[in-house]
Design a protein around this motif. Sequence first.
Motif, PDB file in Angstrom:
ATOM      1  N   LEU A   1      35.783  72.984  54.487  1.00  0.00           N
ATOM      2  CA  LEU A   1      35.195  71.695  54.854  1.00  0.00           C
ATOM      3  C   LEU A   1      36.316  70.832  55.437  1.00  0.00           C
ATOM      4  O   LEU A   1      37.320  70.572  54.769  1.00  0.00           O
ATOM      5  CB  LEU A   1      34.576  70.993  53.644  1.00  0.00           C
ATOM      6  N   ILE A   2      36.130  70.408  56.666  1.00  0.00           N
ATOM      7  CA  ILE A   2      37.114  69.599  57.369  1.00  0.00           C
ATOM      8  C   ILE A   2      36.612  68.147  57.368  1.00  0.00           C
ATOM      9  O   ILE A   2      35.437  67.896  57.654  1.00  0.00           O
ATOM     10  CB  ILE A   2      37.292  70.082  58.829  1.00  0.00           C
ATOM     11  N   ASN A   3      37.482  67.222  57.051  1.00  0.00           N
ATOM     12  CA  ASN A   3      37.147  65.792  57.002  1.00  0.00           C
ATOM     13  C   ASN A   3      35.937  65.484  56.117  1.00  0.00           C
ATOM     14  O   ASN A   3      35.058  64.706  56.504  1.00  0.00           O
ATOM     15  CB  ASN A   3      36.927  65.237  58.426  1.00  0.00           C
ATOM     16  N   PRO A   4      35.858  66.082  54.925  1.00  0.00           N
ATOM     17  CA  PRO A   4      34.694  65.822  54.079  1.00  0.00           C
ATOM     18  C   PRO A   4      34.724  64.417  53.489  1.00  0.00           C
ATOM     19  O   PRO A   4      35.793  63.863  53.208  1.00  0.00           O
ATOM     20  CB  PRO A   4      34.825  66.867  52.976  1.00  0.00           C
ATOM     21  N   SER A   5      33.539  63.862  53.319  1.00  0.00           N
ATOM     22  CA  SER A   5      33.418  62.574  52.630  1.00  0.00           C
ATOM     23  C   SER A   5      32.082  62.531  51.904  1.00  0.00           C
ATOM     24  O   SER A   5      31.094  63.114  52.356  1.00  0.00           O
ATOM     25  CB  SER A   5      33.531  61.396  53.600  1.00  0.00           C
ATOM     26  N   ILE A   6      32.084  61.859  50.772  1.00  0.00           N
ATOM     27  CA  ILE A   6      30.855  61.679  50.002  1.00  0.00           C
ATOM     28  C   ILE A   6      30.128  60.490  50.611  1.00  0.00           C
ATOM     29  O   ILE A   6      30.667  59.383  50.664  1.00  0.00           O
ATOM     30  CB  ILE A   6      31.168  61.441  48.515  1.00  0.00           C
ATOM     31  N   ILE A   7      28.902  60.734  51.096  1.00  0.00           N
ATOM     32  CA  ILE A   7      28.156  59.669  51.760  1.00  0.00           C
ATOM     33  C   ILE A   7      27.025  59.116  50.889  1.00  0.00           C
ATOM     34  O   ILE A   7      26.457  58.078  51.206  1.00  0.00           O
ATOM     35  CB  ILE A   7      27.616  60.121  53.129  1.00  0.00           C
ATOM     36  N   ASP A   8      26.727  59.801  49.786  1.00  0.00           N
ATOM     37  CA  ASP A   8      25.718  59.308  48.855  1.00  0.00           C
ATOM     38  C   ASP A   8      25.935  60.034  47.526  1.00  0.00           C
ATOM     39  O   ASP A   8      26.518  61.125  47.496  1.00  0.00           O
ATOM     40  CB  ASP A   8      24.310  59.588  49.391  1.00  0.00           C
ATOM     41  N   HIS A   9      25.476  59.423  46.449  1.00  0.00           N
ATOM     42  CA  HIS A   9      25.583  60.051  45.134  1.00  0.00           C
ATOM     43  C   HIS A   9      24.534  59.468  44.200  1.00  0.00           C
ATOM     44  O   HIS A   9      23.956  58.418  44.472  1.00  0.00           O
ATOM     45  CB  HIS A   9      26.991  59.881  44.550  1.00  0.00           C
TER      46      HIS A   9
ATOM     47  N   GLY B   1      24.501  69.754  43.881  1.00  0.00           N
ATOM     48  CA  GLY B   1      24.051  69.398  42.544  1.00  0.00           C
ATOM     49  C   GLY B   1      24.649  70.333  41.516  1.00  0.00           C
ATOM     50  O   GLY B   1      25.812  70.732  41.613  1.00  0.00           O
ATOM     51  N   ALA B   2      23.827  70.721  40.559  1.00  0.00           N
ATOM     52  CA  ALA B   2      24.300  71.529  39.440  1.00  0.00           C
ATOM     53  C   ALA B   2      24.511  73.000  39.801  1.00  0.00           C
ATOM     54  O   ALA B   2      25.309  73.675  39.157  1.00  0.00           O
ATOM     55  CB  ALA B   2      23.312  71.427  38.281  1.00  0.00           C
ATOM     56  N   GLU B   3      23.824  73.495  40.833  1.00  0.00           N
ATOM     57  CA  GLU B   3      23.982  74.907  41.180  1.00  0.00           C
ATOM     58  C   GLU B   3      25.438  75.203  41.523  1.00  0.00           C
ATOM     59  O   GLU B   3      26.049  74.516  42.350  1.00  0.00           O
ATOM     60  CB  GLU B   3      23.096  75.273  42.377  1.00  0.00           C
ATOM     61  N   ASP B   4      25.988  76.200  40.874  1.00  0.00           N
ATOM     62  CA  ASP B   4      27.404  76.580  41.015  1.00  0.00           C
ATOM     63  C   ASP B   4      28.347  75.428  40.654  1.00  0.00           C
ATOM     64  O   ASP B   4      29.509  75.434  41.043  1.00  0.00           O
ATOM     65  CB  ASP B   4      27.729  77.056  42.432  1.00  0.00           C
ATOM     66  N   ASP B   5      27.826  74.415  39.964  1.00  0.00           N
ATOM     67  CA  ASP B   5      28.614  73.230  39.622  1.00  0.00           C
ATOM     68  C   ASP B   5      29.246  72.630  40.877  1.00  0.00           C
ATOM     69  O   ASP B   5      30.358  72.099  40.858  1.00  0.00           O
ATOM     70  CB  ASP B   5      29.672  73.566  38.566  1.00  0.00           C
ATOM     71  N   LEU B   6      28.490  72.718  41.979  1.00  0.00           N
ATOM     72  CA  LEU B   6      29.011  72.315  43.278  1.00  0.00           C
ATOM     73  C   LEU B   6      29.320  70.825  43.365  1.00  0.00           C
ATOM     74  O   LEU B   6      30.328  70.442  43.961  1.00  0.00           O
ATOM     75  CB  LEU B   6      28.027  72.722  44.382  1.00  0.00           C
ATOM     76  N   ALA B   7      28.497  69.978  42.756  1.00  0.00           N
ATOM     77  CA  ALA B   7      28.751  68.534  42.830  1.00  0.00           C
ATOM     78  C   ALA B   7      30.085  68.181  42.201  1.00  0.00           C
ATOM     79  O   ALA B   7      30.907  67.477  42.802  1.00  0.00           O
ATOM     80  CB  ALA B   7      27.622  67.745  42.164  1.00  0.00           C
ATOM     81  N   GLU B   8      30.339  68.688  41.002  1.00  0.00           N
ATOM     82  CA  GLU B   8      31.607  68.344  40.341  1.00  0.00           C
ATOM     83  C   GLU B   8      32.791  68.966  41.069  1.00  0.00           C
ATOM     84  O   GLU B   8      33.842  68.352  41.191  1.00  0.00           O
ATOM     85  CB  GLU B   8      31.601  68.709  38.847  1.00  0.00           C
ATOM     86  N   LEU B   9      32.624  70.150  41.614  1.00  0.00           N
ATOM     87  CA  LEU B   9      33.716  70.819  42.316  1.00  0.00           C
ATOM     88  C   LEU B   9      34.088  70.060  43.596  1.00  0.00           C
ATOM     89  O   LEU B   9      35.267  69.819  43.863  1.00  0.00           O
ATOM     90  CB  LEU B   9      33.314  72.256  42.636  1.00  0.00           C
ATOM     91  N   LEU B  10      33.086  69.686  44.378  1.00  0.00           N
ATOM     92  CA  LEU B  10      33.371  68.937  45.602  1.00  0.00           C
ATOM     93  C   LEU B  10      33.990  67.571  45.299  1.00  0.00           C
ATOM     94  O   LEU B  10      34.907  67.140  46.001  1.00  0.00           O
ATOM     95  CB  LEU B  10      32.099  68.777  46.435  1.00  0.00           C
ATOM     96  N   GLN B  11      33.524  66.904  44.244  1.00  0.00           N
ATOM     97  CA  GLN B  11      34.125  65.619  43.880  1.00  0.00           C
ATOM     98  C   GLN B  11      35.602  65.797  43.524  1.00  0.00           C
ATOM     99  O   GLN B  11      36.447  64.994  43.936  1.00  0.00           O
ATOM    100  CB  GLN B  11      33.370  64.987  42.718  1.00  0.00           C
ATOM    101  N   HIS B  12      35.907  66.848  42.779  1.00  0.00           N
ATOM    102  CA  HIS B  12      37.291  67.122  42.393  1.00  0.00           C
ATOM    103  C   HIS B  12      38.161  67.313  43.634  1.00  0.00           C
ATOM    104  O   HIS B  12      39.242  66.725  43.746  1.00  0.00           O
ATOM    105  CB  HIS B  12      37.335  68.369  41.504  1.00  0.00           C
TER     106      HIS B  12
END
Length: 178
Positions: free
Chosen positions: A77-85, A129-140
Motif C-alpha cells: 500500500l503506497i501513501n495509505p491513509s485512514i479516511i473513515d473509522h 474489519g475483523a477478518e484477518d484482524d485487518l483493521a488493527e493491522l493496518l492501523q498499526h
Amino acid sequence: MPVREILQLGHPVLRQAAQPVADPTDPAVAALVTDLSDTVAHWRETTGYGRAIAAPQIGVLQRVILLRLPGRPVWPLINPSIIDHSSETMEVWDACLSFLSIFMRVTRYPWIRVRYQDLQGSWHETHAGAEDDLAELLQHEIDHLDGILALDRLTDVKSICSRQEFERQFKTDSPYGR
C-alpha cells in the motif's frame, strides 16, 4: 533483494513522519516493496511473527507499508491513509517487529476505511474489519508512517508483558495464535 535490518525501539527514525511517495511507479518503490516483503518473510520464518511492515522500520521515511498475510498475495500500500473509522474502539493485543520482546494491550477501531495507491499509481479504497484482524493491522502500520508506535496506544501500563509470558498466557486467543 536483501533482508533489511529492522530498526529497534529507541531509534529516532521510528518517531519521524514518513513523506508521501511522489511516483509509485518509480522502480525504487518496487525495490523497496521487495525489500519489505523479503524482510517480513524472514522475520516470520525465524520468529513466527510478522504479518506486515512499514518502510520506516527499515529506515526509509516513505509512506509505504506491506502486508504478508498467510494464504494471501503480498499487498503493498503506497501513501495509505485512514479516511473513515468506526465511532467505537476496542482493546487488542499488539506487538511490533521493532520491539518483539514486548506485548501490550492497545486501543484500535474495529473497522476502518483506507485509501491507498498501488505500484501502478492507481488509487483504491478498502474497508478493513475483523477478518484477518485487518483493521488493527493496518492501523498499526499506518501509525508507523506517522511516527506513532503501539506503545503510544497503550491502554494500561499493567498490560505490558514479555513475549514469553504473552505466549504462555494469551497467544492462543489472539491474532498471533492463528
